[in-house]
Design a protein around this motif. Structure first.
Motif, short mmCIF file in Angstrom:
data_model
loop_
_atom_site.label_atom_id
_atom_site.label_comp_id
_atom_site.label_asym_id
_atom_site.label_seq_id
_atom_site.Cartn_x
_atom_site.Cartn_y
_atom_site.Cartn_z
N LYS A 61 0.82 -1.22 0.00
CA LYS A 61 0.00 0.00 0.00
C LYS A 61 0.85 1.27 0.00
N LYS B 199 -2.48 1.66 8.45
CA LYS B 199 -2.48 0.39 7.70
C LYS B 199 -1.08 -0.19 7.65
N GLY C 88 -9.60 -6.27 5.77
CA GLY C 88 -9.55 -5.33 6.89
C GLY C 88 -8.57 -5.71 7.99
N GLU D 237 -18.99 3.02 -0.45
CA GLU D 237 -17.80 2.57 -1.18
C GLU D 237 -18.20 1.95 -2.52
#
Ligand code: ADP
Length: 389
Positions: free
Chosen positions: A103, A143, A151, A188
């Motif tokens: 990420k 994160k 998640g 979303e």
């Protein structure tokens, strides 16, 4: 060998549904699976057991095949880069894939492409997070850069103590962290498209994704009541990413929708470069499913039509079940909901595990949603009154 031979790393439900599409086209699929009981290994003979990190296992997998692709992102990028250098076709390429795996790298690459994103920061020391929190009204999302899914690598943080364990792991060099502003999104969505090495791109209609505890629970397409500009905006962003990163195969771009006076706007959350849960509805709901399209794309074959087959499609995941096996609900489900299309993945029952999904198509969104939810509830064993009959 067939005319087309595709190797895939991973043996879960995505590989299993890829196999269904490959079987229809008589494309030879070979998988590298984690264990003999994996969903794809139950239905496909050409499976090898091994780790995606094992050079030996991957060499055996790609031997004689036209292309290597993936059903998850947990790959050894150095190993894949070596394969490319040795002349193998690898799609998506390791270069593109690193953005779906990490990420931090994704945020850096998307920033270069000027794609709209939540404000974010790479966290190298505790004080970085302290500063980021103070700049964002004392709340943010932290994160882990790699290894998170459903998640699991995501936490809402109001205080450094909320991620004390992660900060310690970071200091020890075990994890990399990023912080993101806590986006006050309305809902979303996921933009799904496929791109092939020739550059051809096809988009499916935008889907709303509903999460439950960080796990995708329901997907609705087209997005109910969406501003007409939203789909075009999402396509533009997905195309910028697909072209900018040179993605090959299916690309899912998960985004947050923010309401605004001048219409809604989008912020990119994350990417997947493979068939994605938000695209399971395409099996029945689109002229070309995401699984068939992924095969066409990685083989550099012309892409299929992505037109929706019905005004509405709703997909509901079966997350865990009270039954010994969700198929125990079949007689009841098939009696009550003959239009519900069921997919079970052959997984052992565990709490909240993705065991399968149900898709329903139709004219009336309320009816379609109610049917999909009721059918999935039967597979979850949510209605004890009928199980006794
Ligand atoms: P994973 O890789 O585990 O799926 P995601 O990055 O998709 O993790 O995040 C999981 C969920 O956490 C998202 O679907 C969203 O509901 C929530 N989330 C993630 N990032 C943010 C953010 N910046 N602001 C608000 N919610 C977020």
């Amino acid at each position: 060998m067939k005319s087309y031979d595709v190797a895939v790393i991973g043996g879960g439900q995505l590989a299993r549904m890829l196999h269904e599409a490959a079987s229809a086209l008589d494309i030879h699929l070979r998988a590298l699976v984690a264990s003999e009981g994996d969903p794809v290994a139950q239905v496909m003979t050409d499976c090898g057991v091994g780790s995606p990190d094992s050079a030996e296992a991957v060499a055996a997998l790609v031997q004689g095949m036209d292309v290597l692709t993936f059903e998850h992102e947990h790959q050894d990028l150095a190993l894949l880069t070596q394969l490319v250098e040795d002349g193998y076709n690898v799609h998506p390429t390791p270069q593109a894939l690193q953005c779906a795996k990490d990420k931090h790298i994704m945020r850096e690459m998307l920033a270069e492409l000027d794609v709209p994103m939540p404000d974010w920061r790479s966290i190298r020391r505790e004080s970085d997070l302290d500063i980021f929190l103070s700049e964002h009204r004392g709340e943010c999302i932290v994160k882990t850069a790699r290894g998170g899914y459903d998640g699991k690598g995501v936490r809402e943080v109001n205080h450094l103590d909320d991620v004390r364990d992660w900060l310690e792991a970071m200091e020890a060099g075990e994890v990399e962290l990023i912080a993101e502003e806590l986006v006050p999104y309305a809902y979303e969505v996921a933009a799904l498209c496929a791109r092939r090495p020739s550059g051809e791109i096809r988009h499916w209609p935008l889907a709303e994704t509903v999460q439950d505890g960080g796990v995708c629970a329901k997907v609705i397409t087209p997005v109910p009541g969406a501003d007409p500009s939203l789909g075009a905006q999402a396509e533009r962003i997905a195309e910028t990413i697909a072209e900018g990163l040179g993605v090959t195969g299916v690309l899912a771009v998960e985004m947050f929708v923010l309401p605004g006076k001048d219409g809604p706007s989008l912020l990119v959350n994350e990417l997947a470069m493979r068939p994605h849960n938000s695209g399971h509805w395409t099996i029945e709901g689109s002229v070309t499913s995401q699984f068939e399209q992924h095969l066409r794309a990685v083989l550099n074959l012309p892409l299929g039509d992505t037109t929706a087959r019905a005004p509405h499609a709703v997909m509901v995941n079966v997350l865990g079940t009270e039954l010994n096996d969700p198929s125990q609900g079949y007689a009841h489900l098939m009696q009550e909901y003959p239009d519900a299309k069921v997919h079970l993945y052959g997984k052992k029952v565990r709490p909240r595990r993705k065991l399968g999904h149900v898709t329903v198509l139709g004219e009336d969104l309320e009816e379609v949603t109610a049917t999909a939810e009721a059918a999935a509830a039967i597979l979850r064993g949510d209605q004890p009154d009928w199980t006794e009959n």
